[in-house]
Design a protein around this motif. Sequence first.
Motif, mmCIF file in Angstrom:
data_model
loop_
_atom_site.group_PDB
_atom_site.id
_atom_site.type_symbol
_atom_site.label_atom_id
_atom_site.label_comp_id
_atom_site.label_asym_id
_atom_site.label_seq_id
_atom_site.Cartn_x
_atom_site.Cartn_y
_atom_site.Cartn_z
ATOM 1 N N SER A 166 -100.875 -2.456 -61.874
ATOM 2 C CA SER A 166 -100.084 -2.644 -60.815
ATOM 3 C C SER A 166 -101.191 -2.481 -59.493
ATOM 4 N N VAL A 167 -101.634 -1.205 -59.305
ATOM 5 C CA VAL A 167 -102.448 -1.043 -58.256
ATOM 6 C C VAL A 167 -104.187 -1.623 -58.191
ATOM 7 N N ASN A 168 -103.857 -2.307 -58.829
ATOM 8 C CA ASN A 168 -105.566 -2.744 -59.525
ATOM 9 C C ASN A 168 -105.237 -4.401 -57.950
ATOM 10 N N ALA A 169 -103.722 -4.447 -59.402
ATOM 11 C CA ALA A 169 -103.477 -6.134 -58.790
ATOM 12 C C ALA A 169 -103.145 -6.285 -57.111
ATOM 13 N N LYS A 170 -102.727 -4.861 -57.299
ATOM 14 C CA LYS A 170 -102.208 -5.016 -55.123
ATOM 15 C C LYS A 170 -103.894 -5.511 -54.377
ATOM 16 N N ARG A 171 -104.765 -4.425 -55.190
ATOM 17 C CA ARG A 171 -105.867 -4.076 -54.472
ATOM 18 C C ARG A 171 -106.496 -5.662 -54.151
ATOM 19 N N ALA A 172 -106.602 -6.210 -55.378
ATOM 20 C CA ALA A 172 -107.040 -7.558 -55.743
ATOM 21 C C ALA A 172 -106.385 -8.505 -54.547
ATOM 22 N N PHE A 173 -105.397 -8.796 -54.626
ATOM 23 C CA PHE A 173 -104.298 -9.248 -53.182
ATOM 24 C C PHE A 173 -104.828 -8.514 -52.295
ATOM 25 N N TYR A 174 -104.743 -7.572 -51.868
ATOM 26 C CA TYR A 174 -105.966 -7.343 -49.911
ATOM 27 C C TYR A 174 -107.459 -8.014 -49.590
ATOM 28 N N LEU A 175 -108.282 -7.841 -50.787
ATOM 29 C CA LEU A 175 -108.957 -8.564 -50.729
ATOM 30 C C LEU A 175 -109.502 -9.642 -50.331
ATOM 31 N N ALA A 176 -108.281 -10.191 -51.384
ATOM 32 C CA ALA A 176 -108.016 -11.726 -51.019
ATOM 33 C C ALA A 176 -107.839 -12.406 -50.025
ATOM 34 N N ASP A 177 -106.811 -11.732 -49.411
ATOM 35 C CA ASP A 177 -106.215 -11.273 -47.926
ATOM 36 C C ASP A 177 -107.514 -11.346 -47.250
ATOM 37 N N ALA A 178 -107.919 -10.692 -47.436
ATOM 38 C CA ALA A 178 -109.544 -10.082 -46.437
ATOM 39 C C ALA A 178 -110.378 -11.666 -46.357
ATOM 40 N N GLY A 179 -110.338 -12.393 -47.589
ATOM 41 C CA GLY A 179 -111.016 -13.395 -48.044
ATOM 42 C C GLY A 179 -111.097 -14.575 -47.858
ATOM 43 N N LEU A 180 -109.542 -14.166 -47.421
ATOM 44 C CA LEU A 180 -109.433 -15.640 -46.485
ATOM 45 C C LEU A 180 -109.475 -15.659 -45.163
ATOM 46 N N ALA A 181 -109.468 -14.670 -44.400
ATOM 47 C CA ALA A 181 -109.617 -14.803 -43.377
ATOM 48 C C ALA A 181 -111.005 -15.002 -43.367
ATOM 49 N N SER A 182 -111.933 -14.403 -44.096
ATOM 50 C CA SER A 182 -113.305 -14.630 -43.464
ATOM 51 C C SER A 182 -114.104 -16.317 -43.985
ATOM 52 N N ALA A 183 -112.869 -16.867 -45.220
ATOM 53 C CA ALA A 183 -113.431 -17.990 -45.651
ATOM 54 C C ALA A 183 -113.317 -19.383 -44.443
ATOM 55 N N VAL A 184 -111.704 -19.056 -43.322
ATOM 56 C CA VAL A 184 -111.537 -19.472 -42.349
ATOM 57 C C VAL A 184 -112.281 -19.298 -41.229
ATOM 58 N N TYR A 185 -112.844 -18.539 -40.907
ATOM 59 C CA TYR A 185 -113.635 -18.047 -39.218
ATOM 60 C C TYR A 185 -115.213 -17.546 -40.115
ATOM 61 N N GLY A 186 -115.239 -17.021 -40.803
ATOM 62 C CA GLY A 186 -116.570 -16.872 -41.105
ATOM 63 C C GLY A 186 -116.322 -15.419 -41.380
ATOM 64 N N GLY A 187 -117.834 -15.144 -41.602
ATOM 65 C CA GLY A 187 -118.021 -13.521 -42.358
ATOM 66 C C GLY A 187 -118.719 -13.727 -43.600
ATOM 67 N N GLY A 188 -118.531 -14.394 -44.157
ATOM 68 C CA GLY A 188 -119.278 -14.143 -45.947
ATOM 69 C C GLY A 188 -117.918 -14.111 -46.975
ATOM 70 N N GLU A 189 -118.214 -13.853 -47.893
ATOM 71 C CA GLU A 189 -117.235 -13.891 -49.479
ATOM 72 C C GLU A 189 -116.774 -12.694 -49.456
ATOM 73 N N ILE A 190 -115.664 -12.274 -49.542
ATOM 74 C CA ILE A 190 -115.215 -11.274 -50.198
ATOM 75 C C ILE A 190 -115.044 -11.526 -51.612
ATOM 76 N N GLU A 191 -115.503 -10.606 -52.438
ATOM 77 C CA GLU A 191 -115.065 -10.494 -53.809
ATOM 78 C C GLU A 191 -114.076 -8.859 -54.410
ATOM 79 N N SER A 192 -113.339 -9.200 -55.131
ATOM 80 C CA SER A 192 -113.150 -8.375 -55.945
ATOM 81 C C SER A 192 -113.107 -7.592 -56.934
ATOM 82 N N GLY A 193 -113.858 -6.052 -56.749
ATOM 83 C CA GLY A 193 -114.220 -5.936 -58.195
ATOM 84 C C GLY A 193 -113.128 -4.868 -59.488
ATOM 85 N N GLY A 194 -113.693 -5.148 -60.318
ATOM 86 C CA GLY A 194 -112.457 -4.243 -60.800
ATOM 87 C C GLY A 194 -112.457 -3.288 -61.072
ATOM 88 N N GLY A 195 -111.025 -2.936 -61.418
ATOM 89 C CA GLY A 195 -110.350 -1.519 -60.665
ATOM 90 C C GLY A 195 -110.712 -0.904 -62.545
#
Length: 483
Positions: A443-472
């Motif tokens: 569950s912690v790994n899934a929550k971490r992946a969500f917050y990384l996806a949230d940061a990646g969404l902002a980067s996809a809209v405004y720029g700053g590079g892709e953010i990938e979630s690593g393995g837990g």
Amino acid sequence: MIRLLRNAAIAVVPLVISGCVAITEDFDPKLGFAIVQNQTAATLGKETAWVQNRAEAAAVNKRVSQLLANKTVGVETAVQVALLNNKSLQAAYADIGMSIADLWQESLPVNPNLSVSYAGIGALRTVEGLIAANVIRLMTRERRLDVSEVRVLQARLRAVESTLALAAQTRAAWIEAVGAWETVAYMNRAKVAADAAAELATELGKTGAFPKIDQAREQVFYAELTGQTAEARLAAQLAKEQLIRLMGVWGANLSFEVPNALPSLPRNIQTRNAIEAEALRNRVDLQVAKLELDALARSYGLTTATRYVSDLELAAGLELEEEVEEGEDGSEKSTNELSGVIEVGLEIPIFDSGQARLRKAEFAYLRAANVMAAKAVDIRSEARSAYKAYRSRYDIARHYRSNVLPLRTTIEKEAILTYNGMISNTFDLLADTRAKLSSIILSVNAKRAFYLADAGLASAVYGGGEIESGGGVEMAAGDGDGD
């Protein structure tokens, strides 16, 4: 001789003055940085600073110390410290000043070449003054200024892009560090349960009430979990070091800590039906590509203007001749004659007609146009992918929080009841506890992946590079079946 040189200089100086434009104002070294500050504030809600002297450096250091006064650093504080303190970002800001310096250089007229010569043959003495100027540079000055202005705009947008990239990287590093330390905390809990099971198995084995194979199962699980906990702790320490590098802190500022748990999942998530249009409208790297196309279009016009004549030098000068005659009474009588000289030198386009340079400029423009079109396609796909990952990661994390963990809690409670009723043994209870802790880590790994996806969404809209979630970090194999 001195009198003749003085006369020549007096004759030449008006030409020099008439051919130059007096520029007394220096350029502002921070010209255009306000655009970076405003766009960063509008997108991130953060302040930025371009440090250029000791006083500004001292002010930034004081501000960073104030932000880190609270020993537990949140994600917004970490991003703000990075934007103020990261030296690589300061290096990117220097490109703005360099582009403005180039623009300033292009705005200056070309320095004329001045030459003065003196020759004397017998009674004839000649002083020549010559001023030469590059006419092509004078003719193309406005177009070169246009190109330099576009380069300044590009430098500003690249600085904005570097700022957004650093913010996204810092946010991702904070999420990784906090998620890693939260995993360590749960791994320590699992280790305590495994230690108790291994110790109990050893004591029961001494009495002969527990087979050796079951003792080995409990002990190997504890041994594997010990190694995994050490790996998790190392991963957390390295994740924090990555965050420290991005924040640019050292020395006394290294004493800060990060929270030991990520925030809970939000109740509601963003809905973006026009994510592609939003990304195309806001992506900074696409704006930079458009400016590159504009700069090449203006350079293409410059190439066309200088297709046939690549260099043209116009020289103007004065020639002062003084002839000295000796009279019958032995006195000397001088006669001065002043004449103008104009010389024009240019390259004759016999072999190189400029066609190759013109075609090269056309292909450079065509390449830039296709690069921009490809980037637009990629941005659309990145925006869709980021939004799909954002929604899916949220659903997965919520599934673990709302479905898996409540079921594991129910199983643990029932196991305690059966244990108290002497229906099940101690090892069944410990196995259920380990299985719950394993689900918590997932569950912690899934929550971490969500917050990384949230940061990646902002980067996809405004720029700053892709953010990938690593393995837990995962629990030891076979921890949930009680074997």
